[in-house]
Write an enzyme that holds these catalytic residues in place. Sequence first.
Site, PDB file in Angstrom:
ATOM      1  N   GLU A   1       0.837  -1.208   0.000  1.00 44.03           N
ATOM      2  CA  GLU A   1       0.000   0.000   0.000  1.00 44.03           C
ATOM      3  C   GLU A   1       0.870   1.256   0.000  1.00 44.03           C
ATOM      4  OE1 GLU A   1      -2.752   0.052   3.309  1.00 44.03           O
ATOM      5  OE2 GLU A   1      -3.674   1.937   2.664  1.00 44.03           O
TER       6      GLU A   1
ATOM      7  N   ASN B   1     -12.308  -1.064  -0.368  1.00 38.38           N
ATOM      8  CA  ASN B   1     -11.559  -1.631   0.754  1.00 38.38           C
ATOM      9  C   ASN B   1     -12.216  -1.222   2.067  1.00 38.38           C
ATOM     10  OD1 ASN B   1      -8.879  -2.581   2.139  1.00 38.38           O
ATOM     11  ND2 ASN B   1      -9.214  -0.511   2.918  1.00 38.38           N
ATOM     12  N   GLU B   2     -12.431  -2.165   2.940  1.00 36.39           N
ATOM     13  CA  GLU B   2     -13.002  -1.880   4.272  1.00 36.39           C
ATOM     14  C   GLU B   2     -14.097  -0.825   4.170  1.00 36.39           C
ATOM     15  OE1 GLU B   2      -9.960  -1.302   7.306  1.00 36.39           O
ATOM     16  OE2 GLU B   2      -9.290  -3.362   7.050  1.00 36.39           O
TER      17      GLU B   2
ATOM     18  N   GLU C   1      -6.370  -9.159   3.861  1.00 38.22           N
ATOM     19  CA  GLU C   1      -5.312  -8.552   4.678  1.00 38.22           C
ATOM     20  C   GLU C   1      -5.220  -9.364   5.955  1.00 38.22           C
ATOM     21  OE1 GLU C   1      -5.633  -4.336   5.492  1.00 38.22           O
ATOM     22  OE2 GLU C   1      -6.280  -3.900   3.450  1.00 38.22           O
TER      23      GLU C   1
ATOM     24  N   GLN D   1       2.311  -6.068   5.362  1.00 36.12           N
ATOM     25  CA  GLN D   1       2.503  -5.674   3.998  1.00 36.12           C
ATOM     26  C   GLN D   1       3.929  -5.984   3.582  1.00 36.12           C
ATOM     27  OE1 GLN D   1       1.209  -1.711   3.044  1.00 36.12           O
ATOM     28  NE2 GLN D   1      -0.734  -1.909   4.109  1.00 36.12           N
TER      29      GLN D   1
HETATM   30  O1  AHR Z   1      -2.707  -2.564   6.345  1.00 34.84           O
HETATM   31  C1  AHR Z   1      -2.972  -1.363   7.001  1.00 34.84           C
HETATM   32  C2  AHR Z   1      -4.437  -0.974   6.964  1.00 34.84           C
HETATM   33  O2  AHR Z   1      -5.181  -1.910   7.687  1.00 34.84           O
HETATM   34  C3  AHR Z   1      -5.100  -0.972   5.620  1.00 34.84           C
HETATM   35  O3  AHR Z   1      -4.901   0.207   4.930  1.00 34.84           O
HETATM   36  C4  AHR Z   1      -6.540  -1.143   5.964  1.00 34.84           C
HETATM   37  O4  AHR Z   1      -7.270  -1.789   4.947  1.00 34.84           O
HETATM   38  C5  AHR Z   1      -6.513  -1.940   7.259  1.00 34.84           C
HETATM   39  O5  AHR Z   1      -7.316  -1.379   8.226  1.00 34.84           O
END
Ligand code: AHR
Length: 493
Positions: free
Chosen positions: A28, A174-175, A296, A342
């Site tokens: 990211e 996302n989320e 994730e 990540q």
């Molecule tokens: O990985 C860090 C963050 O965690 C991401 O941006 C988000 O999708 C999650 O809350």
Amino acid sequence: MSKMVEIVIFPEVHLGKLSRYLYSHFAEHLGRCIYGGIWVGKDSKIENNQGIRCDTVRALKKLALPALRWPGGCFADSYHWIDGIGSTDQRPRRHNLWWNQPETNQFGTDEFMQLCRMVDSEPYVCLNVGSGTVEEARSWVEYCNSGQPTLLTKQRHSNGHPEPYNVKFWGIGNENWGCGGHMRPEYYADLYRRFASCMRKTAGEGAKLLACGSHPTIPEWDERFLESMKGALHLVDYIALHIYSGARSSDVSFTDEDYYKLIASIEVMDKNLTRAGALAQAYSSYGHPIGVVLDEWGTWYEEATVATGLYQQNTMRDALFAATSFHCFHRHRNLFMTNMAQTINVLQALLLTKGPEMIVTPTYYVYEMFRPHRNGQLLACRVDAPLLKLPQAQEQKAISISATGSEDGNELFLSILNLDLHNDFTGNIRVSGEDKWKIEHVRRLATKDIHAHNSFEEPEKVYPQEVSPAGKREQSVIELPPQSITTMQIKGS
Ligand code: AHR
């Protein structure tokens, strides 16, 4: 004398092929993951190929992570892709809302596709639903995948990329229950219908659409979303969950209890994957199965804050957590993909960089050692080992094993984890059936101290070593030191 544990593999009992995408990853625009970790720019003194740092590429290429998710994360729902194409000196500078840092847009779509090619990973792009429009998302897909002579594909051509990228995986937001818009699942489902209808048409045959799924604190999201999608469930290929572990613990200064709690927390993933897997199956139809993705996951310690760019160290504890989690993932039959968070310098990273220096973490070695599991046929196996004393009353054996077989049936691959911090064991490994197997290539990642980690001062404190197996052909004895990961190839003659 250490306690003997019996380990048996049944090569004739096939439990299904593993999806190689279980070993995918996530990068990211956050902290120093993209800027610093991957992108240094063409004028950097750090060795780079078209702005992408070479040491990082070399290390990631060795893993050939099946898919790489980008550009976020929370960043995705505030990202406007058009900012990141064309001449780099014309690209607008913006503010990265969620991670409170400048966004120079030097690393955009074409650079990401370039990175994926360099490291042999398939791109997985997450679209902006939270603050973007259907048309913006559609045009991004057209820019990436269309072979038609359109304004956008001409732009791609003039940016140096005549051929379509054929991106297969597209995340619709996302989320969206959180940073992606704080939506209700019913509202997200309505938006999803609009975005996905367009994506299905534009992305081309074979493209897969991933819907935002739940987090352990809102398990009801999945059912409410899928229920609201009735009549248009053909637009959902996967439901994508996010589950982090390890909060309220430090990255390096942790107690034995913190370690056992982390191992115990894998049960949260296990339960949520079982629940989501069953739901996905319930909403699947003949001809359109819905699968599950763990979009994730990984450790998140108290050192990882917005102020530190979610940077944290990575110890042998992280490696054991990753390996045990993979054993759990292998058992989930409709789990298609997992993306650890990540890749570089953020959360449970594979690589850490400091200026021109780069080191690999213990977690990196789990991906590297487990490579033969990918695409393997999951095999029945059993181990007789005592239970670990976990903080919650859970059944987790001190020894965790997973076995896979190659397509031609001539090779087995076994991973053995000793999760006990203090007791060693002796593994007595037997392959059931024919007397044709020989253990050949044994590797071990082990440290005397669970806190051990690689640092810029000591970059090779934790790394896998070759071990010689003792014993006969069909039966071998192997030492399993405390807090260790052992892998072996077993060849048939
Ligand atoms: O990985 C860090 C963050 O965690 C991401 O941006 C988000 O999708 C999650 O809350």
